[in-house]
Scaffold this motif. Sequence first.
Motif, PDB file in Angstrom:
ATOM      1  N   ALA A  88       0.831  -1.202   0.000  1.00 50.10           N
ATOM      2  CA  ALA A  88       0.000   0.000   0.000  1.00 50.10           C
ATOM      3  C   ALA A  88       0.868   1.256   0.000  1.00 50.10           C
ATOM      4  O   ALA A  88       0.550   2.250  -0.674  1.00 50.10           O
ATOM      5  CB  ALA A  88      -0.927  -0.002   1.212  1.00 50.10           C
ATOM      6  N   CYS A  89       1.978   1.225   0.730  1.00 50.34           N
ATOM      7  CA  CYS A  89       2.888   2.376   0.770  1.00 50.34           C
ATOM      8  C   CYS A  89       3.524   2.626  -0.594  1.00 50.34           C
ATOM      9  O   CYS A  89       3.622   3.774  -1.046  1.00 50.34           O
ATOM     10  CB  CYS A  89       3.977   2.145   1.818  1.00 50.34           C
ATOM     11  N   VAL A  90       3.966   1.562  -1.256  1.00 44.53           N
ATOM     12  CA  VAL A  90       4.581   1.716  -2.576  1.00 44.53           C
ATOM     13  C   VAL A  90       3.584   2.316  -3.559  1.00 44.53           C
ATOM     14  O   VAL A  90       3.885   3.275  -4.284  1.00 44.53           O
ATOM     15  CB  VAL A  90       5.099   0.367  -3.108  1.00 44.53           C
ATOM     16  N   LEU A  91       2.386   1.754  -3.589  1.00 49.24           N
ATOM     17  CA  LEU A  91       1.362   2.248  -4.508  1.00 49.24           C
ATOM     18  C   LEU A  91       1.027   3.709  -4.214  1.00 49.24           C
ATOM     19  O   LEU A  91       0.861   4.530  -5.132  1.00 49.24           O
ATOM     20  CB  LEU A  91       0.117   1.376  -4.383  1.00 49.24           C
ATOM     21  N   THR A  92       0.974   4.059  -2.935  1.00 47.37           N
ATOM     22  CA  THR A  92       0.627   5.429  -2.551  1.00 47.37           C
ATOM     23  C   THR A  92       1.682   6.433  -2.987  1.00 47.37           C
ATOM     24  O   THR A  92       1.352   7.505  -3.504  1.00 47.37           O
ATOM     25  CB  THR A  92       0.410   5.508  -1.030  1.00 47.37           C
ATOM     26  N   VAL A  93       2.961   6.125  -2.802  1.00 44.96           N
ATOM     27  CA  VAL A  93       3.985   7.097  -3.196  1.00 44.96           C
ATOM     28  C   VAL A  93       4.112   7.181  -4.719  1.00 44.96           C
ATOM     29  O   VAL A  93       4.402   8.255  -5.267  1.00 44.96           O
ATOM     30  CB  VAL A  93       5.351   6.801  -2.543  1.00 44.96           C
ATOM     31  N   LEU A  94       3.877   6.069  -5.421  1.00 44.08           N
ATOM     32  CA  LEU A  94       3.912   6.125  -6.882  1.00 44.08           C
ATOM     33  C   LEU A  94       2.823   7.050  -7.419  1.00 44.08           C
ATOM     34  O   LEU A  94       3.036   7.785  -8.391  1.00 44.08           O
ATOM     35  CB  LEU A  94       3.740   4.729  -7.477  1.00 44.08           C
ATOM     36  N   LEU A  95       1.658   7.027  -6.787  1.00 47.95           N
ATOM     37  CA  LEU A  95       0.550   7.867  -7.232  1.00 47.95           C
ATOM     38  C   LEU A  95       0.618   9.266  -6.616  1.00 47.95           C
ATOM     39  O   LEU A  95       0.364  10.265  -7.286  1.00 47.95           O
ATOM     40  CB  LEU A  95      -0.780   7.202  -6.877  1.00 47.95           C
ATOM     41  N   GLY A 106     -12.122  -8.983   5.724  1.00 46.69           N
ATOM     42  CA  GLY A 106     -11.105  -9.965   6.066  1.00 46.69           C
ATOM     43  C   GLY A 106     -10.452  -9.657   7.398  1.00 46.69           C
ATOM     44  O   GLY A 106     -10.772  -8.659   8.058  1.00 46.69           O
ATOM     45  N   PRO A 107      -9.516 -10.492   7.836  1.00 43.65           N
ATOM     46  CA  PRO A 107      -8.828 -10.242   9.109  1.00 43.65           C
ATOM     47  C   PRO A 107      -8.029  -8.942   9.109  1.00 43.65           C
ATOM     48  O   PRO A 107      -7.857  -8.327  10.156  1.00 43.65           O
ATOM     49  CB  PRO A 107      -7.918 -11.465   9.275  1.00 43.65           C
ATOM     50  N   VAL A 108      -7.535  -8.514   7.953  1.00 48.71           N
ATOM     51  CA  VAL A 108      -6.920  -7.186   7.837  1.00 48.71           C
ATOM     52  C   VAL A 108      -7.990  -6.285   7.227  1.00 48.71           C
ATOM     53  O   VAL A 108      -8.119  -6.167   6.017  1.00 48.71           O
ATOM     54  CB  VAL A 108      -5.651  -7.220   6.962  1.00 48.71           C
ATOM     55  N   ASP A 109      -8.789  -5.668   8.098  1.00 51.21           N
ATOM     56  CA  ASP A 109      -9.991  -4.993   7.606  1.00 51.21           C
ATOM     57  C   ASP A 109      -9.765  -3.541   7.207  1.00 51.21           C
ATOM     58  O   ASP A 109     -10.665  -2.910   6.645  1.00 51.21           O
ATOM     59  CB  ASP A 109     -11.122  -5.085   8.630  1.00 51.21           C
ATOM     60  N   MET A 110      -8.560  -3.009   7.478  1.00 48.99           N
ATOM     61  CA  MET A 110      -8.288  -1.638   7.050  1.00 48.99           C
ATOM     62  C   MET A 110      -6.795  -1.427   6.826  1.00 48.99           C
ATOM     63  O   MET A 110      -5.969  -1.811   7.652  1.00 48.99           O
ATOM     64  CB  MET A 110      -8.788  -0.617   8.074  1.00 48.99           C
ATOM     65  N   LEU A 111      -6.476  -0.828   5.697  1.00 49.02           N
ATOM     66  CA  LEU A 111      -5.140  -0.316   5.413  1.00 49.02           C
ATOM     67  C   LEU A 111      -5.298   1.158   5.072  1.00 49.02           C
ATOM     68  O   LEU A 111      -6.211   1.527   4.333  1.00 49.02           O
ATOM     69  CB  LEU A 111      -4.502  -1.031   4.215  1.00 49.02           C
ATOM     70  N   VAL A 112      -4.415   1.992   5.594  1.00 46.86           N
ATOM     71  CA  VAL A 112      -4.429   3.413   5.252  1.00 46.86           C
ATOM     72  C   VAL A 112      -2.995   3.856   4.988  1.00 46.86           C
ATOM     73  O   VAL A 112      -2.110   3.641   5.822  1.00 46.86           O
ATOM     74  CB  VAL A 112      -5.023   4.291   6.372  1.00 46.86           C
ATOM     75  N   ALA A 113      -2.778   4.450   3.824  1.00 42.62           N
ATOM     76  CA  ALA A 113      -1.498   5.081   3.507  1.00 42.62           C
ATOM     77  C   ALA A 113      -1.812   6.489   3.033  1.00 42.62           C
ATOM     78  O   ALA A 113      -2.631   6.684   2.135  1.00 42.62           O
ATOM     79  CB  ALA A 113      -0.743   4.300   2.441  1.00 42.62           C
ATOM     80  N   ASP A 114      -1.159   7.462   3.646  1.00 44.43           N
ATOM     81  CA  ASP A 114      -1.507   8.871   3.486  1.00 44.43           C
ATOM     82  C   ASP A 114      -0.252   9.625   3.054  1.00 44.43           C
ATOM     83  O   ASP A 114       0.728   9.689   3.799  1.00 44.43           O
ATOM     84  CB  ASP A 114      -2.036   9.361   4.842  1.00 44.43           C
TER      85      ASP A 114
END
Length: 335
Positions: free
Chosen positions: A66-73, A91-99
């Motif tokens: 998620a971090c890689v995708l966020t900095v690329l965009l 799912g068991p990982v119900d939230m990811l946030v990259a800001d």
Amino acid sequence: MLETHQVTEHHPKLGEFGYAGDDHVVPFEVGPLDVRGRTVQLGPMLDAILNRHDYPEPVARLLAEACVLTVLLGTSLKFEGKFILQTRTDGPVDMLVADFSTPSALRAYARFDADRLEALVAAGQTSQQTLLGSGVLALTIDQGAHTQRYQGIVQLDGETLEDAARTYFRQSEQIPTDLRLSVAKLLTPGPGGAREQWRAGGILAQFLPQSPERMRVPDISGGDGDPRDVTQEPADNSWRELVALLGTIEPTELIDPTIGAERLLYRLFHEHGVRVFGGVPVADQCSCSRDKIRGILEGFSAQEIKDSTEDGGIHVACEFCSKQYDFDPAEFAAQ
């Protein structure tokens, strides 16, 4: 104006002048293919973010992507603002946030159910699809106060983050886009001996010909409604060659510090010539502050202040950077 240099076999070794190194997003352009894109290798910055939270390895891998995708965009923004990637799933990982905040600040965190995750790890079921489950991926551009947010939403239902990003560009941006993401732990030598460090990398490339006709997908016959299948790709030979070239990338090439962004780009596009621009730095930097949290608490009612008090104080921990802020409830007694 961005500084540029042409990548050739005769350029300096990695780490010398002209090479971006870790934690820099490197824009590039391949003129003969009408391709523009960005690539990055995240090292110490990513390692600091993930180790701060001591995430279980499957969760850390997801958040790293998620971090890689966020900095690329996010580094493509041409104005002051934020780019936010967020998943909400069952799912068991119900939230990811990259800001990502321009020009260079990244922060990120993950929320997960420890018991469900432990059961899946024990069963050897740790694919992204299993960990995320079904839900949505939201990509948000925020230009600040007095402006309207732009948000694109993609369904997550058995897809990886990489697949979902392709779907976003195909459906929302309608720009032919391909990308590759990779995450791993590498043993790194140090004064106290070798230790494992998180690394991640990615490349995103877009087909942007001057003629819009070259971006069109083939017509399909029959069926009701729109006769064009939005899941198809352009038939242009340059686009097809780009996809084929990106398909040759080994996951290790995206994270290996001895290869780096520029050498990877040379390997991919040397037959056409690739123009590489100066790297854009990204940093582990949270935007939380005592004043911001105080401002939130000042909006609480007296009962809410009372309910928030524990052991004689109000203790607030930032979900992103884990920094704790302590307040005396008496500061808000007059509310």
